[in-house]
Design a protein around this motif. Structure first.
Motif: not given
Lengths: 430, 315
Positions: A124, A127-128, A132, B228, B231, B235, B298-299, B302-303, B306-307, B313-315
């Protein structure tokens, strides 16, 4: 034709000399590890050597992430701490069940402790990348550190888990009671882990990690998944951090929540970055320096952590390659024989730079001891923190030193440019 | 039960708005300059300590204006002489610079003011109960905190979305060269944005100082939650940060207020089994879990996504 032939043979001799030098360095390091405790045999130096050994393994494992794969982690101590707890539990289990596992194998279980967590959470987390990942690692680090206080039966609450390393089965008749034997155990694991981690940088995985760090998109184009590569690097880093944690558990015979915390994560980041992430020996230098500073400065000043912070900021701003980067910058100049043109300007610059540093130290100590009123001893001169004279001296040193130092630094830059140009002309600079 | 819900909701919204005041500054700086300012919580702490010191010298109200300005100037100095020079080494170097800065600020603060909590009191003018609810007095200062947070939030949104300044700021984010060619000093825009973001953190410090504890580890305690929040929200997304702040504020406040555990709900486990991980989990109260709730969120996010909540966007 002839020129080509000569240049090939020259390359060949260079390579042979290179590999000789390469193995020579490793051999020298191992000999130094064996001989050092014979020269400095006092209890204090043995303790610091052991701490440095642990710090080196930890910093090298961190560099698998930061230097090789470009992952900035703020929670690396999680693996270190879990490794420490795993090692402690294993040692206690060995004693209570009477398993035939001697102490030297315990760090392996520490490594497994760090690895298991990396395997579970790493997918997990990786992933990034980039910023991040840094934030997430911080959050996960906090999560584990706070949960450790809730799960009392595993982590022992505030007081931690204690163990007794001498109760384990003996190996070569060593009880591992004396610090010297523990030192050699740490040195053995240090060499083993360092060789393994160096070998890792030479494998295809190590190479592709570098590629992921530099340009993940192109790695994707050639058919690798950057996520998988980051995950694997994360697992390796977790394993070796766990080994370091296991060594620490053996050394201190205790594992507690402080192993997992943000301070430990910050320290390893400091060591690795101050030493330099671009070269394999960078983190080693950094771990030695930071551990020595930590041990030495705590006796001298109450605000040693502030000096750490300042050194770190200085390195980030002026030498992002760390100490290793600074040293390696000189290699082409030495080869081209132009280093001597730079040295005079170095010597000139030392005086105002040292003055500036003394001014900064005097200022910090004055503020730190203002309420207590203890005099500050700088080069045998006693300064009273409350007297205006001290403030004047500090101000003169800081402002004057900074002013003159800037001029001399510019001189260094000029001399450096000239020397580097000559070196480049002679073909020694990439 | 109703009392608990009402009071916790009020406190949760209050804490959430405070988190938002902090994370808005952080988010604006991040989405402008791409640098996550690790020292943001330290600027918040500096705000609280400056507020305390200035309150002692010149009173609370001047301090409320002066302390954030001071922090803002410090932020601008950091941007001008630190971050701008580090920028050429990439974002990780910038992040590390602010990390070192956060470390140094904490040490300097504890060096000057000591490590124990300060006696930073609510100003006399606001030291009265605003209203009584279920026989609990709700302090006026908390209402004041809430009002300031809301005003700052609205003002920030208006400036960014509705004014010419906001237009230039937003354009400088995506097209710095174009904005530069149009005659705006992009470097100065960045410096001012960083200063304003730091000043927001400082303001949050001044007003939160009397209500929470003013102490040299307050930055270290709040910093991770702040990250946290951003994220979790995604972001660089201001609305995301807003929702995430409120969610985390509410969840954490409610968790602190509840005292149940699995043992109290289903009865204790068989004690003959002895202490184990299972009994630890069974016996722990929700209030004890409160500190880790944000990280669990947060976890999970993320699962699942994730963005982040509102991230694009996924950075």
């Amino acid at each position: 034709m002839t020129t080509a032939a000569t240049s090939t043979s020259k390359v060949a001799t260079d390579l042979a000399g290179g590999s000789l030098r390469f193995y020579g360095v490793w051999l020298l390091g191992i000999i130094a590890l064996i001989v050092l405790p014979m020269i400095f045999s006092s209890g204090g130096s043995l303790t610091s050597f052991s701490l440095i050994g642990i710090a080196i393994v930890f910093a090298l494992s961190y560099n698998i992430l930061l230097g090789q794969t470009g992952l900035l982690s703020f929670g690396h101590a999680v693996h270190y701490g879990l490794g420490g707890f795993a090692a402690c539990h294993m040692m206690n289990a060995v004693v209570s069940h009477g398993w035939p596992i001697p102490l030297p194998f315990i760090p392996l279980f520490g490594g497994l402790g760090g690895l298991v967590f990396a395997v579970i959470i790493g997918w997990v987390m990786t992933k990034r990348a980039g910023t991040v990942f840094a934030m997430i690692s911080l959050g996960i680090g906090e999560l584990v550190a706070s949960s450790s206080l809730i799960l009392r039966s595993v982590f022992g609450g505030e007081s931690g888990i204690t163990t007794d390393r001498t109760a384990l089965p003996k190996m070569f008749g060593w009880s591992f009671g004396p610090q010297l034997q523990v030192y050699y155990l740490i040195a053995f694991w240090l060499v083993l882990s360092a060789i393994a981690m160096y070998a890792l940088t030479r494998t295809p995985l190590g190479r592709i990690s570098n590629a992921v760090r530099d340009n993940p998109e192109r790695v994707q184009f050639i058919g690798y998944d950057p996520h998988v590569v980051r995950y694997l690097a994360f697992c390796f880093a977790g394993f070796f951090a766990g080994v370091a944690g296991g060594l620490a558990a053996i050394n201190f015979e205790i594992a507690n929540a402080a192993y997992l915390g943000a301070i430990q994560s910050g320290l390893v980041l400091f060591s690795t970055f101050i030493g330099g992430t671009a070269y394999f020996f960078g983190p080693i230098l950094g771990a030695i320096l930071v551990t020595y500073l930590q041990l030495g400065l705590t006796n001298l000043t109450s605000v040693w952590q502030l000096y750490f912070g300042i050194i770190f900021i200085g390195i980030v701003m002026f030498s992002p390659g760390g100490i290793a980067g600074l040293l390696m910058m000189h290699r082409p100049l030495i080869r081209a024989g132009t280093l001597w043109t730079v040295i005079p300007s170095y010597l000139v610059a030392i005086v105002p730079t040292v003055a500036l540093a003394c001014g900064v130290i005097l200022t910090i100590e004055t503020v730190a001891r203002f309420s207590g009123g203890d005099p500050i001893n700088l080069f045998g001169i006693a300064f009273k923190p409350t007297s205006p004279a001290t403030w004047m001296v500090a101000a003169v040193l800081v402002i004057g030193g900074a002013f003159v130092a800037r001029l001399t630094w510019r001189r260094i830059a000029d001399a450096w440019d000239k020397a580097a140009t000559i070196a480049r002309d002679r073909g020694y600079l990439a | 039960m109703l009392e608990l819900v009402v009071i916790s909701t009020l406190n949760g919204v209050l804490f959430g708005m405070l988190l938002f005041l902090l994370s808005s500054g952080l988010t604006v700086i991040f989405s402008m300059m791409g640098v996550l300012n690790f020292a943001h919580a330290s600027f918040y702490m500096l705000g609280a300590f400056f507020g305390f010191q200035l309150t002692k010298w010149i009173g609370f109200w001047p301090a409320l204006v002066l302390a954030p300005l001071l922090v803002g100037v410090m932020g601008m100095t950091v941007e001008r002489y630190g971050l701008r020079n580090t920028h050429k080494h990439g974002h990780v170097a910038e992040l590390l610079l602010t990390f070192g800065l956060a470390f140094a600020i904490e040490e300097i603060v504890s060096m000057i003011w000591g490590k124990s909590p300060l006696d930073y009191r609510v100003p006399a003018l606001l030291d009265f109960p605003a209203f009584t609810i279920f026989s609990t007095n709700y302090p006026a200062y908390k209402i004041f905190m809430l009002a300031v947070s809301v005003i700052i939030f609205v003002a920030l949104l208006i400036v960014l979305k509705r004014t010419r300044v906001g237009l230039i700021v937003q354009a400088a984010l995506t097209h710095p060269h174009m904005v530069g060619h149009l005659g705006h000093n992009v470097g100065r825009v960045f410096m001012v944005v960083f200063g304003v973001g730091s000043a927001l953190a400082g303001l949050a410090g001044v007003i939160a100082g009397p209500a929470l504890v003013t102490q040299s580890d307050m930055a270290a305690a709040l910093g991770p939650i702040l990250f946290v929040v951003i994220v979790f929200g995604g972001l660089g997304s201001l609305p995301g940060a807003f929702i995430a702040s409120l969610v985390i504020g509410l969840v954490q406040t409610f968790a602190v207020a509840l005292n149940g555990s699995l043992a109290s709900a289903f009865g204790p486990l068989d004690p003959s089994a002895g202490p184990s991980v299972l009994t630890d989990i069974w016996d722990v109260t929700i209030a004890q879990v409160a500190p880790i709730v944000p990280y669990v969120l947060l976890v999970i996010i993320l699962i699942v996504r994730p963005m982040g909540l509102m991230g694009t966007r996924e950075s």
